[in-house]
Design a protein around this motif. Structure first.
Motif, PDB file in Angstrom:
ATOM      1  N   UNK A 141       1.013  -1.223  -0.001  1.00  0.00           N
ATOM      2  CA  UNK A 141      -0.010  -0.068   0.087  1.00  0.00           C
ATOM      3  C   UNK A 141       0.895   1.229   0.043  1.00  0.00           C
ATOM      4  N   UNK A 142       1.815   1.185   0.952  1.00  0.00           N
ATOM      5  CA  UNK A 142       2.741   2.310   0.857  1.00  0.00           C
ATOM      6  C   UNK A 142       3.504   2.653  -0.553  1.00  0.00           C
ATOM      7  N   UNK A 143       3.964   1.366  -1.061  1.00  0.00           N
ATOM      8  CA  UNK A 143       4.358   1.555  -2.675  1.00  0.00           C
ATOM      9  C   UNK A 143       3.373   2.344  -3.479  1.00  0.00           C
ATOM     10  N   UNK A 144       2.332   1.794  -3.479  1.00  0.00           N
ATOM     11  CA  UNK A 144       1.110   2.160  -4.093  1.00  0.00           C
ATOM     12  C   UNK A 144       0.860   3.746  -4.171  1.00  0.00           C
ATOM     13  N   UNK A 234      -8.979  13.708 -13.739  1.00  0.00           N
ATOM     14  CA  UNK A 234      -7.838  12.802 -13.507  1.00  0.00           C
ATOM     15  C   UNK A 234      -7.105  13.050 -12.383  1.00  0.00           C
ATOM     16  N   UNK A 235      -7.120  14.254 -12.041  1.00  0.00           N
ATOM     17  CA  UNK A 235      -6.420  14.997 -10.721  1.00  0.00           C
ATOM     18  C   UNK A 235      -7.157  14.438  -9.757  1.00  0.00           C
ATOM     19  N   UNK A 236      -8.697  14.763  -9.887  1.00  0.00           N
ATOM     20  CA  UNK A 236      -9.682  14.767  -8.704  1.00  0.00           C
ATOM     21  C   UNK A 236      -9.604  13.229  -8.382  1.00  0.00           C
ATOM     22  N   UNK A 237      -9.561  12.281  -9.555  1.00  0.00           N
ATOM     23  CA  UNK A 237      -9.757  10.993  -9.121  1.00  0.00           C
ATOM     24  C   UNK A 237      -8.452  10.542  -8.312  1.00  0.00           C
ATOM     25  N   UNK A 238      -7.285  10.776  -9.003  1.00  0.00           N
ATOM     26  CA  UNK A 238      -6.121  10.678  -8.245  1.00  0.00           C
ATOM     27  C   UNK A 238      -6.015  10.918  -6.751  1.00  0.00           C
ATOM     28  N   UNK A 239      -6.365  12.251  -6.568  1.00  0.00           N
ATOM     29  CA  UNK A 239      -6.347  12.703  -5.252  1.00  0.00           C
ATOM     30  C   UNK A 239      -7.216  11.991  -4.158  1.00  0.00           C
ATOM     31  N   UNK A 240      -8.549  11.671  -4.787  1.00  0.00           N
ATOM     32  CA  UNK A 240      -9.232  10.616  -4.159  1.00  0.00           C
ATOM     33  C   UNK A 240      -8.744   9.338  -3.767  1.00  0.00           C
ATOM     34  N   UNK A 241      -7.955   8.817  -4.855  1.00  0.00           N
ATOM     35  CA  UNK A 241      -7.377   7.335  -4.672  1.00  0.00           C
ATOM     36  C   UNK A 241      -6.097   7.519  -3.414  1.00  0.00           C
ATOM     37  N   UNK A 242      -5.379   8.585  -3.286  1.00  0.00           N
ATOM     38  CA  UNK A 242      -4.380   8.691  -2.301  1.00  0.00           C
ATOM     39  C   UNK A 242      -5.176   8.618  -1.013  1.00  0.00           C
ATOM     40  N   UNK A 243      -6.183   9.793  -0.880  1.00  0.00           N
ATOM     41  CA  UNK A 243      -6.948   9.759   0.421  1.00  0.00           C
ATOM     42  C   UNK A 243      -7.624   8.145   0.725  1.00  0.00           C
ATOM     43  N   UNK A 244      -7.902   7.490  -0.150  1.00  0.00           N
ATOM     44  CA  UNK A 244      -8.332   6.101   0.166  1.00  0.00           C
ATOM     45  C   UNK A 244      -7.062   5.191   0.589  1.00  0.00           C
ATOM     46  N   UNK A 245      -6.024   5.404  -0.086  1.00  0.00           N
ATOM     47  CA  UNK A 245      -4.901   4.534   0.299  1.00  0.00           C
ATOM     48  C   UNK A 245      -4.588   5.109   1.772  1.00  0.00           C
ATOM     49  N   UNK A 246      -4.446   6.240   2.067  1.00  0.00           N
ATOM     50  CA  UNK A 246      -4.299   6.866   3.529  1.00  0.00           C
ATOM     51  C   UNK A 246      -5.142   6.063   4.513  1.00  0.00           C
ATOM     52  N   UNK A 248      -6.671   3.099   4.000  1.00  0.00           N
ATOM     53  CA  UNK A 248      -6.241   1.758   4.305  1.00  0.00           C
ATOM     54  C   UNK A 248      -4.841   1.825   5.014  1.00  0.00           C
ATOM     55  N   UNK A 249      -4.034   2.399   4.984  1.00  0.00           N
ATOM     56  CA  UNK A 249      -3.008   2.526   5.786  1.00  0.00           C
ATOM     57  C   UNK A 249      -3.000   2.585   7.210  1.00  0.00           C
ATOM     58  N   UNK A 250      -3.913   3.644   7.497  1.00  0.00           N
ATOM     59  CA  UNK A 250      -4.413   3.937   8.945  1.00  0.00           C
ATOM     60  C   UNK A 250      -5.118   2.615   9.573  1.00  0.00           C
ATOM     61  N   UNK A 251      -5.943   1.913   8.743  1.00  0.00           N
ATOM     62  CA  UNK A 251      -6.615   0.639   9.068  1.00  0.00           C
ATOM     63  C   UNK A 251      -5.747  -0.648   9.423  1.00  0.00           C
TER      64      UNK A 251
END
Length: 399
Positions: A141-144, A234-246, A248-251
């Motif tokens: 996840x951190x790599x992603x 694409x920027x909006x979608x990527x930003x949402x993706x990074x927030x989702x990954x964050x 997941x990392x917290x979980x």
């Protein structure tokens, strides 16, 4: 029945190939077997009748071999691990140019027969297995996240270089901003007050300063670049993706900490400066938390890549370098925890400063400290006690 026999297994996803040899290296059995319980149990029963003592060896210890290793442990069989790299290098010394599963299995069996530097594998308990899976998942996840943030930077450059420079995409606030505003035009039309109000509704800390920074950057560019509309999506979608990954990392971090604190060595590891639940879990995932596997601190340091290995020939003759083969996750844990301890532990800072005064550059000094800390950690775990700071007059002892 022979006194000793050696079984090498070339691991595959759907099939394994097993070869058994005797003391002289003669093949006693060569069989391809499905990776399912019934077939593997039949293989184990067949091979265990070939010798009073059978030593097994495999070239993979991840998911493909999990069932076989568990069955071998249930049958009290001794198993060794030989990496694929070691098998490939050893293959050059065997007759024949072709590479087949049967040949690889025979090489694995012969290597475990002739080598004396291999240690039997330890079948880890449930807690260690879970920690290993969680640590691996967190690493993915951190790599992603790193890759996605890099792509987001590139995509934002195609809209506004000034905006890309103004936003620190490692923080949540700018990411949230980009889910609502992606272009200079949109930011200028909204203005500072509206952007700040929107960010406050999204519960972004420092909303006012971020809004001023973003709108100021937007006013520096009035030219619309080609493809801006799609780039904004694409920027909006990527930003949402990074927030989702964050999220997941917290979980994952919560899961890791919960399991780490259940391990009997958790308090010992946490007593060392620079080691928190994540670093401690990384250590347990790499070592199993069992120091009896390591003959000495030197053995543990070498496995973690912080013990210099001599290279007496080659382009840099006579110097000491990091070993060629080591556990990269454990190396990162040793190095990073040592780096953190320099900031928060006085004795570690004194040791680091002394190494720097001796002419060592930063990385060398940190590695020297990491190596010193391995001695302390190994002793604490072997003795089952937590770290107690040394008196001030023993400042050279780092932990």
């Amino acid at each position: 029945m022979l006194e000793c026999a050696w079984a090498g297994v070339d691991i595959g996803k759907e099939h394994h190939h097993a070869v058994v040899i005797d003391t002289d290296g003669n093949r006693l059995l060569s069989r391809r077997v499905h990776n399912d319980e019934t077939a593997l149990l039949d293989l184990i029963d067949k091979i265990t009748t070939l010798g009073d003592q059978v030593d097994w060896a495999v070239d993979i210890v991840t998911g493909e071999s999990a069932l076989l290793l568990t069955l071998l442990a249930a049958h009290h069989q001794r198993v060794f691990y030989i990496s694929g790299t070691q098998v490939n290098r050893a293959a050059d010394g065997y007759r024949g140019a072709g590479r087949t599963d049967a040949k690889d299995a025979a090489i694995i069996a012969d290597q475990v027969r002739i080598r004396r530097d291999l240690s039997p594998m330890r079948i880890d308990d449930e807690l260690i297995v879970e920690l290993r899976m969680l640590v691996a998942r967190r690493r993915d996840l951190a790599g992603d996240r790193v890759r996605l943030v890099n792509r987001l930077h590139q995509q934002l450059l195609s809209i506004s270089p000034a905006l890309e420079r103004a936003l620190d995409l490692t923080n949540k606030g700018p990411l949230v901003l980009l889910t609502g505003y992606q272009t200079p035009d949109a930011l200028r039309r909204a203005g500072v007050a509206e952007v700040e109000q929107w960010l406050r509704l999204q519960k972004v800390k420092g909303a006012g300063a971020l809004a001023v920074r973003a709108v100021t950057a937007a006013t520096a560019q009035h030219t619309t670049l080609p493809g801006q509309r799609l780039a904004a999506e694409l920027v909006a979608d990527m930003a949402k993706g990074v927030i989702t990954l964050d999220e997941q990392l917290k979980y994952i971090d919560k899961l890791i900490e919960g399991r780490f604190r259940r391990h009997h060595t958790a308090e010992i590891l946490l007593s060392m400066s620079g080691i928190g639940p994540l670093m401690g879990a990384t250590f347990l995932a790499a070592t199993g938390g069992d120091m009896t596997v390591f003959d000495s601190p030197n053995h543990l340091a070498g496995y973690g890549g912080v013990a210099p290995a001599p290279r007496d020939s080659g382009r840099i003759s006579g110097n000491l370098h990091r070993p060629r083969r080591y556990h990269r996750g454990l190396h990162h844990m040793f190095y990073t925890s040592a780096l953190i301890s320099i900031r928060f532990h006085e004795q570690s800072r004194i040791f680091y400063d002394r190494k720097r005064s001796e002419g060592k550059h930063h990385n060398q000094a940190v590695l020297a400290l990491a190596r010193r800390r391995v001695n302390v950690l190994w002793a604490l775990l072997r003795e089952g006690r937590t770290y107690a700071p040394a008196p001030p007059d023993h400042a050279a002892t780092a932990a």
